[in-house]
Design an enzyme around this catalytic site. Structure first.
Site, PDB file in Angstrom:
ATOM      1  N   ASP A  45       0.836  -1.200   0.000  1.00 57.66           N
ATOM      2  CA  ASP A  45       0.000   0.000   0.000  1.00 57.66           C
ATOM      3  C   ASP A  45       0.877   1.258   0.000  1.00 57.66           C
ATOM      4  O   ASP A  45       0.365   2.380  -0.051  1.00 57.66           O
ATOM      5  CB  ASP A  45      -1.037  -0.008   1.137  1.00 57.66           C
ATOM      6  CG  ASP A  45      -0.422  -0.074   2.511  1.00 57.66           C
ATOM      7  OD1 ASP A  45       0.814  -0.186   2.621  1.00 57.66           O
ATOM      8  OD2 ASP A  45      -1.189  -0.002   3.505  1.00 57.66           O
ATOM      9  N   SER A  46       2.213   1.051  -0.004  1.00 58.78           N
ATOM     10  CA  SER A  46       3.135   2.164  -0.287  1.00 58.78           C
ATOM     11  C   SER A  46       2.821   2.755  -1.660  1.00 58.78           C
ATOM     12  O   SER A  46       3.285   3.845  -1.984  1.00 58.78           O
ATOM     13  CB  SER A  46       4.586   1.674  -0.241  1.00 58.78           C
ATOM     14  OG  SER A  46       4.741   0.517  -1.044  1.00 58.78           O
ATOM     15  N   ASP A  84      -1.011  -6.253  -0.181  1.00 58.30           N
ATOM     16  CA  ASP A  84      -1.313  -5.549   1.069  1.00 58.30           C
ATOM     17  C   ASP A  84      -2.811  -5.347   1.210  1.00 58.30           C
ATOM     18  O   ASP A  84      -3.483  -4.935   0.251  1.00 58.30           O
ATOM     19  CB  ASP A  84      -0.656  -4.168   1.030  1.00 58.30           C
ATOM     20  CG  ASP A  84       0.399  -4.001   2.094  1.00 58.30           C
ATOM     21  OD1 ASP A  84       0.396  -4.750   3.089  1.00 58.30           O
ATOM     22  OD2 ASP A  84       1.252  -3.112   1.911  1.00 58.30           O
ATOM     23  N   LYS A 112      -1.091  -9.394   3.185  1.00 61.51           N
ATOM     24  CA  LYS A 112      -0.337  -8.830   4.318  1.00 61.51           C
ATOM     25  C   LYS A 112      -1.225  -7.888   5.116  1.00 61.51           C
ATOM     26  O   LYS A 112      -1.931  -7.058   4.520  1.00 61.51           O
ATOM     27  CB  LYS A 112       0.916  -8.104   3.805  1.00 61.51           C
ATOM     28  CG  LYS A 112       1.735  -7.465   4.950  1.00 61.51           C
ATOM     29  CD  LYS A 112       3.133  -7.070   4.516  1.00 61.51           C
ATOM     30  CE  LYS A 112       3.225  -5.749   3.819  1.00 61.51           C
ATOM     31  NZ  LYS A 112       2.746  -4.585   4.593  1.00 61.51           N
ATOM     32  N   GLU A 114      -1.306  -5.390   8.835  1.00 66.28           N
ATOM     33  CA  GLU A 114      -0.488  -4.709   9.842  1.00 66.28           C
ATOM     34  C   GLU A 114      -1.204  -4.684  11.179  1.00 66.28           C
ATOM     35  O   GLU A 114      -2.421  -4.467  11.227  1.00 66.28           O
ATOM     36  CB  GLU A 114      -0.252  -3.246   9.432  1.00 66.28           C
ATOM     37  CG  GLU A 114       0.439  -3.065   8.110  1.00 66.28           C
ATOM     38  CD  GLU A 114       0.622  -1.593   7.751  1.00 66.28           C
ATOM     39  OE1 GLU A 114       0.344  -0.698   8.580  1.00 66.28           O
ATOM     40  OE2 GLU A 114       1.059  -1.342   6.613  1.00 66.28           O
ATOM     41  N   GLU A 181       9.280  -3.982  10.562  1.00 65.82           N
ATOM     42  CA  GLU A 181       9.740  -2.711   9.974  1.00 65.82           C
ATOM     43  C   GLU A 181      10.285  -1.766  11.041  1.00 65.82           C
ATOM     44  O   GLU A 181       9.648  -1.547  12.083  1.00 65.82           O
ATOM     45  CB  GLU A 181       8.564  -2.052   9.224  1.00 65.82           C
ATOM     46  CG  GLU A 181       8.929  -0.696   8.624  1.00 65.82           C
ATOM     47  CD  GLU A 181       7.934  -0.191   7.584  1.00 65.82           C
ATOM     48  OE1 GLU A 181       6.993  -0.940   7.228  1.00 65.82           O
ATOM     49  OE2 GLU A 181       8.122   0.947   7.132  1.00 65.82           O
TER      50      GLU A 181
HETATM   51  O1  KIV Z   1       3.497  -1.044   1.612  1.00 68.32           O
HETATM   52  C1  KIV Z   1       4.655  -1.464   1.567  1.00 68.32           C
HETATM   53  O2  KIV Z   1       5.391  -1.289   0.594  1.00 68.32           O
HETATM   54  C2  KIV Z   1       5.137  -2.198   2.725  1.00 68.32           C
HETATM   55  C3  KIV Z   1       6.613  -2.481   2.795  1.00 68.32           C
HETATM   56  C4  KIV Z   1       7.333  -1.245   3.134  1.00 68.32           C
HETATM   57  C5  KIV Z   1       6.926  -3.601   3.726  1.00 68.32           C
HETATM   58  O3  KIV Z   1       4.391  -2.524   3.596  1.00 68.32           O
END
Ligand code: KIV
Length: 264
Positions: A45-46, A84, A112, A114, A181
């Site tokens: 989600d970056s 994500d 993924k 968080e 992280e």
């Molecule tokens: O969103 C992302 O790119 C991430 C990585 C930085 C692990 O969660």
């Protein structure tokens, strides 16, 4: 290389072989990373920052990640695709299942999420429904407003121990992978040593089983702030393919990240 699965990454951990992974958001880069032998690609989600120009990941939607997961997964033949789950898309086991289904149907093999121990019932329900989970702890960017900024986590002993306990609980709940992280390097090392599942670090020192970088950080093209743990492999090599190969080999031989790219 054969199609990468969770078993591949587990075997690498068992054989004490470190591996590099990277984010990807589109077909062209996903294809390049796949050809270079990157075992796993994260549709992070970056993308909110590097693709959409946002200040955080909070504005990213499930539709956005579905779109980018489709672009990436159609371009790879071997790399495993992790997608994500965006902000508030897994606030209950029910919403996690509903939204994870869309990401899996778009081509992800793992999702993924968080957070902390509250993820346990979410992980259990996803697993019951056939969705492997990568948990993400330490500095979790979706919690930036709770943390009050992008701050290193686990510097105090009590907080470090809480992070280790959280990692163990998420593994016991059934997480297949863990991203950790921005924690001090000794803490990243302890988590990787105590867990059986592969632990992938970002800003967590060079003793985790794997590393992940946002691709823009590896190429020196991040819009805005470049984190301390990044390294511009493109500047060093002058070629995209060579940059990816150098990243992979530096992770594999333990040279990346070095002390200056780690926190203590
Ligand atoms: O969103 C992302 O790119 C991430 C990585 C930085 C692990 O969660």
């Amino acid at each position: 290389m054969a199609k990468v699965t969770l078993s591949t990454l587990r075997r690498l951990k068992e054989e004490h072989k470190k591996f590099g992974t990277i984010t990807a958001y589109d077909a062209a880069f996903a294809h390049l990373f796949d050809e270079c032998g990157v075992p796993a690609l994260l549709v992070g989600d970056s993308l909110g920052m590097v693709m959409q120009g946002r200040e955080s990941t909070i504005g990213v939607t499930v539709d956005d990640v579905v779109y980018h997961t489709g672009c990436v997964s159609r371009a790879v033949t071997e790399a495993m695709v992790i997608a994500d789950m965006p902000f508030m898309s897994y606030d209950t086991p029910e919403s996690a299942c509903r939204n994870a289904a869309r990401l899996m149907q778009a081509g992800a093999s793992v999702v993924k999420i968080e957070g902390g121990v509250w993820l346990v019932p979410v992980i259990e329900r996803l697993l019951q429904n056939g969705v492997p989970v990568c948990a993400h702890i330490g500095l979790t960017p979706q919690f930036v407003n709770i943390f009050g900024g992008y701050k290193i986590q686990g510097r105090e002993e009590a907080q470090a121990q809480k992070i280790v306990e959280t990692a163990l609980k998420l593994q016991n709940a059934g997480a297949s992978l863990l991203v950790v992280e921005c924690v001090p390097a000794p803490l990243g090392s302890e988590i990787a040593a105590r867990l059986d599942i592969p632990v992938i670090g970002i800003g967590a020192g060079n003793q985790t089983d794997g590393q992940i970088l946002v691709m823009h950080d590896a190429f020196g093209i991040t819009p805005g702030h470049t984190p301390k743990f990044a390294r511009n492999f493109l500047k060093e090599t002058g070629d995209l393919r060579k940059a990816v190969e150098l990243y992979l080999s530096e992770v594999e031989n333990g040279s990346f990240p070095n002390e200056n790219q780690s926190f203590f």
